[in-house]
Design a protein around this motif. Structure first.
Motif, PDB file in Angstrom:
ATOM      1  N   THR A 152       0.835  -1.203   0.000  1.00  0.00           N
ATOM      2  CA  THR A 152       0.000   0.000   0.000  1.00  0.00           C
ATOM      3  C   THR A 152       0.867   1.249   0.000  1.00  0.00           C
ATOM      4  O   THR A 152       0.609   2.193  -0.749  1.00  0.00           O
ATOM      5  CB  THR A 152      -0.954  -0.001   1.218  1.00  0.00           C
ATOM      6  N   ARG A 153       1.903   1.226   0.805  1.00  0.00           N
ATOM      7  CA  ARG A 153       2.801   2.391   0.845  1.00  0.00           C
ATOM      8  C   ARG A 153       3.481   2.606  -0.499  1.00  0.00           C
ATOM      9  O   ARG A 153       3.561   3.723  -0.991  1.00  0.00           O
ATOM     10  CB  ARG A 153       3.858   2.188   1.937  1.00  0.00           C
ATOM     11  N   GLU A 154       3.985   1.527  -1.082  1.00  0.00           N
ATOM     12  CA  GLU A 154       4.734   1.657  -2.331  1.00  0.00           C
ATOM     13  C   GLU A 154       3.824   1.968  -3.517  1.00  0.00           C
ATOM     14  O   GLU A 154       4.150   2.817  -4.346  1.00  0.00           O
ATOM     15  CB  GLU A 154       5.513   0.369  -2.605  1.00  0.00           C
ATOM     16  N   LEU A 155       2.691   1.296  -3.603  1.00  0.00           N
ATOM     17  CA  LEU A 155       1.838   1.442  -4.779  1.00  0.00           C
ATOM     18  C   LEU A 155       0.906   2.651  -4.717  1.00  0.00           C
ATOM     19  O   LEU A 155       0.619   3.265  -5.740  1.00  0.00           O
ATOM     20  CB  LEU A 155       1.013   0.169  -4.999  1.00  0.00           C
ATOM     21  N   ALA A 156       0.416   2.974  -3.507  1.00  0.00           N
ATOM     22  CA  ALA A 156      -0.553   4.061  -3.382  1.00  0.00           C
ATOM     23  C   ALA A 156       0.032   5.302  -2.713  1.00  0.00           C
ATOM     24  O   ALA A 156      -0.582   6.364  -2.747  1.00  0.00           O
ATOM     25  CB  ALA A 156      -1.782   3.583  -2.611  1.00  0.00           C
ATOM     26  N   GLY A 157       1.173   5.141  -2.052  1.00  0.00           N
ATOM     27  CA  GLY A 157       1.784   6.281  -1.378  1.00  0.00           C
ATOM     28  C   GLY A 157       1.044   6.737  -0.143  1.00  0.00           C
ATOM     29  O   GLY A 157       1.209   7.869   0.312  1.00  0.00           O
ATOM     30  N   VAL A 158       0.214   5.857   0.425  1.00  0.00           N
ATOM     31  CA  VAL A 158      -0.533   6.197   1.634  1.00  0.00           C
ATOM     32  C   VAL A 158      -0.330   5.109   2.672  1.00  0.00           C
ATOM     33  O   VAL A 158       0.095   3.996   2.362  1.00  0.00           O
ATOM     34  CB  VAL A 158      -2.058   6.362   1.347  1.00  0.00           C
ATOM     35  N   GLU A 159      -0.670   5.451   3.904  1.00  0.00           N
ATOM     36  CA  GLU A 159      -0.578   4.482   4.989  1.00  0.00           C
ATOM     37  C   GLU A 159      -1.804   3.575   4.969  1.00  0.00           C
ATOM     38  O   GLU A 159      -2.926   4.057   4.830  1.00  0.00           O
ATOM     39  CB  GLU A 159      -0.490   5.191   6.347  1.00  0.00           C
ATOM     40  N   PRO A 160      -1.623   2.290   5.111  1.00  0.00           N
ATOM     41  CA  PRO A 160      -2.755   1.370   5.158  1.00  0.00           C
ATOM     42  C   PRO A 160      -3.493   1.479   6.488  1.00  0.00           C
ATOM     43  O   PRO A 160      -2.976   2.021   7.465  1.00  0.00           O
ATOM     44  CB  PRO A 160      -2.107  -0.004   4.996  1.00  0.00           C
ATOM     45  N   ASP A 161      -4.686   0.934   6.510  1.00  0.00           N
ATOM     46  CA  ASP A 161      -5.507   0.886   7.717  1.00  0.00           C
ATOM     47  C   ASP A 161      -4.796   0.049   8.780  1.00  0.00           C
ATOM     48  O   ASP A 161      -4.452  -1.107   8.544  1.00  0.00           O
ATOM     49  CB  ASP A 161      -6.858   0.268   7.364  1.00  0.00           C
ATOM     50  N   MET A 162      -4.568   0.622   9.945  1.00  0.00           N
ATOM     51  CA  MET A 162      -3.855  -0.078  11.021  1.00  0.00           C
ATOM     52  C   MET A 162      -4.649  -1.257  11.573  1.00  0.00           C
ATOM     53  O   MET A 162      -4.098  -2.134  12.214  1.00  0.00           O
ATOM     54  CB  MET A 162      -3.513   0.889  12.159  1.00  0.00           C
ATOM     55  N   GLY A 163      -5.955  -1.316  11.321  1.00  0.00           N
ATOM     56  CA  GLY A 163      -6.762  -2.430  11.779  1.00  0.00           C
ATOM     57  C   GLY A 163      -6.337  -3.754  11.146  1.00  0.00           C
ATOM     58  O   GLY A 163      -6.690  -4.819  11.628  1.00  0.00           O
ATOM     59  N   LEU A 164      -5.562  -3.664  10.086  1.00  0.00           N
ATOM     60  CA  LEU A 164      -5.098  -4.872   9.418  1.00  0.00           C
ATOM     61  C   LEU A 164      -4.256  -5.736  10.344  1.00  0.00           C
ATOM     62  O   LEU A 164      -4.375  -6.960  10.342  1.00  0.00           O
ATOM     63  CB  LEU A 164      -4.289  -4.499   8.166  1.00  0.00           C
ATOM     64  N   TRP A 165      -3.391  -5.102  11.168  1.00  0.00           N
ATOM     65  CA  TRP A 165      -2.552  -5.888  12.070  1.00  0.00           C
ATOM     66  C   TRP A 165      -3.407  -6.705  13.034  1.00  0.00           C
ATOM     67  O   TRP A 165      -3.065  -7.835  13.370  1.00  0.00           O
ATOM     68  CB  TRP A 165      -1.586  -5.012  12.854  1.00  0.00           C
ATOM     69  N   ALA A 166      -4.538  -6.132  13.457  1.00  0.00           N
ATOM     70  CA  ALA A 166      -5.432  -6.872  14.368  1.00  0.00           C
ATOM     71  C   ALA A 166      -5.973  -8.121  13.687  1.00  0.00           C
ATOM     72  O   ALA A 166      -6.017  -9.195  14.298  1.00  0.00           O
ATOM     73  CB  ALA A 166      -6.581  -5.983  14.827  1.00  0.00           C
ATOM     74  N   SER A 167      -6.348  -8.011  12.408  1.00  0.00           N
ATOM     75  CA  SER A 167      -6.863  -9.194  11.719  1.00  0.00           C
ATOM     76  C   SER A 167      -5.758 -10.216  11.489  1.00  0.00           C
ATOM     77  O   SER A 167      -6.002 -11.427  11.524  1.00  0.00           O
ATOM     78  CB  SER A 167      -7.553  -8.812  10.408  1.00  0.00           C
ATOM     79  N   VAL A 168      -4.536  -9.757  11.262  1.00  0.00           N
ATOM     80  CA  VAL A 168      -3.404 -10.677  11.128  1.00  0.00           C
ATOM     81  C   VAL A 168      -3.193 -11.424  12.442  1.00  0.00           C
ATOM     82  O   VAL A 168      -3.022 -12.644  12.452  1.00  0.00           O
ATOM     83  CB  VAL A 168      -2.113  -9.925  10.707  1.00  0.00           C
ATOM     84  N   GLU A 169      -3.235 -10.702  13.547  1.00  0.00           N
ATOM     85  CA  GLU A 169      -3.052 -11.321  14.865  1.00  0.00           C
ATOM     86  C   GLU A 169      -4.175 -12.330  15.146  1.00  0.00           C
ATOM     87  O   GLU A 169      -3.927 -13.392  15.708  1.00  0.00           O
ATOM     88  CB  GLU A 169      -2.994 -10.262  15.971  1.00  0.00           C
ATOM     89  N   GLN A 170      -5.406 -12.011  14.731  1.00  0.00           N
ATOM     90  CA  GLN A 170      -6.515 -12.947  14.914  1.00  0.00           C
ATOM     91  C   GLN A 170      -6.288 -14.219  14.092  1.00  0.00           C
ATOM     92  O   GLN A 170      -6.563 -15.323  14.562  1.00  0.00           O
ATOM     93  CB  GLN A 170      -7.834 -12.300  14.507  1.00  0.00           C
ATOM     94  N   GLY A 171      -5.778 -14.054  12.874  1.00  0.00           N
ATOM     95  CA  GLY A 171      -5.475 -15.215  12.029  1.00  0.00           C
ATOM     96  C   GLY A 171      -4.424 -16.105  12.653  1.00  0.00           C
ATOM     97  O   GLY A 171      -4.534 -17.338  12.634  1.00  0.00           O
ATOM     98  N   ILE A 172      -3.405 -15.501  13.236  1.00  0.00           N
ATOM     99  CA  ILE A 172      -2.347 -16.267  13.892  1.00  0.00           C
ATOM    100  C   ILE A 172      -2.900 -16.985  15.116  1.00  0.00           C
ATOM    101  O   ILE A 172      -2.590 -18.156  15.347  1.00  0.00           O
ATOM    102  CB  ILE A 172      -1.156 -15.348  14.256  1.00  0.00           C
ATOM    103  N   ALA A 173      -3.723 -16.292  15.893  1.00  0.00           N
ATOM    104  CA  ALA A 173      -4.311 -16.920  17.087  1.00  0.00           C
ATOM    105  C   ALA A 173      -5.188 -18.105  16.693  1.00  0.00           C
ATOM    106  O   ALA A 173      -5.142 -19.156  17.341  1.00  0.00           O
ATOM    107  CB  ALA A 173      -5.126 -15.891  17.874  1.00  0.00           C
ATOM    108  N   ALA A 174      -5.959 -17.963  15.621  1.00  0.00           N
ATOM    109  CA  ALA A 174      -6.802 -19.067  15.159  1.00  0.00           C
ATOM    110  C   ALA A 174      -5.943 -20.246  14.707  1.00  0.00           C
ATOM    111  O   ALA A 174      -6.260 -21.403  14.994  1.00  0.00           O
ATOM    112  CB  ALA A 174      -7.701 -18.596  14.013  1.00  0.00           C
TER     113      ALA A 174
END
Length: 186
Positions: A152-174
């Motif tokens: 997202t940073r490289e292609l769009a030049g913007v910061e991605p939604d920080m909520g993504l890390w929470a979903s990654v952590e949920q995936g790891i916990a599952a």
């Protein structure tokens, strides 16, 4: 080739690529300025160093040494060259790293399953790979998040939604929960 020789050769490939993963992680840690990504990579690096030890335990338990295949050695050199070079962007390097991590995960899973289907001694020799395989699978989930952020940073030049890390952590916990269920019921 005998079954044991085939497995020893694939195990040598696995060990070779584990070292490439570790080198790649060290490179990526130096190249990223994102503290969150660097922190996650450092955790993966520490686990991968332990996983190298587990792979070496499997080699020792197998009792048959082999060299990595020449095609694997050439591939490893190409990956090292790409990771240390300046032709790829940071996102490209993370993408290549995730592909290598996926390859390592699948190779470990297939090795374990093949040994399991042959005989008890081979299955016992490959047992240290269980931890390696599950950690590699969890690393893939983390790297998905890294790819989203870096891309997202490289292609769009913007910061991605920080909520993504929470979903990654949920995936790891599952994933860890599923692994815990699978290992406690066997």
């Amino acid at each position: 080739m005998t079954d044991t020789t085939n497995i020893a050769t694939k195990l040598a490939d696995l060990q070779l690529f584990q070292n490439v993963l570790i080198e790649s992680e060290q490179t990526l840690i130096k190249e990223t300025s994102d503290d969150t990504i660097r922190e996650r990579l450092e955790k993966i690096l520490n686990q991968d160093r332990e996983n190298l030890s587990d792979i070496q335990k499997a080699v020792a338990k197998l009792g048959t040494n082999a060299d990595a295949r020449s095609v694997s050695q050439a591939h490893a050199e190409k990956v090292k060259e790409m990771m240390s070079g300046s032709e790829l962007t940071l996102f490209d390097k993370f993408f290549e790293f995730e592909l290598l991590k996926h390859q390592q995960t699948m190779s470990g899973l297939v090795l374990h399953k093949a040994a399991q289907s042959l005989d008890d001694d081979l299955q016992d020799a490959m047992e240290p790979l269980n931890k390696v395989n599950f950690e590699n699978r969890a690393h893939q989930e983390i790297l998905k998040g890294v790819l989203y952020f870096a891309g997202t940073r490289e292609l769009a030049g913007v910061e991605p939604d920080m909520g993504l890390w929470a979903s990654v952590e949920q995936g790891i916990a599952a994933l860890k929960g599923a692994v815990g269920s699978a290992t406690s019921s066997s």
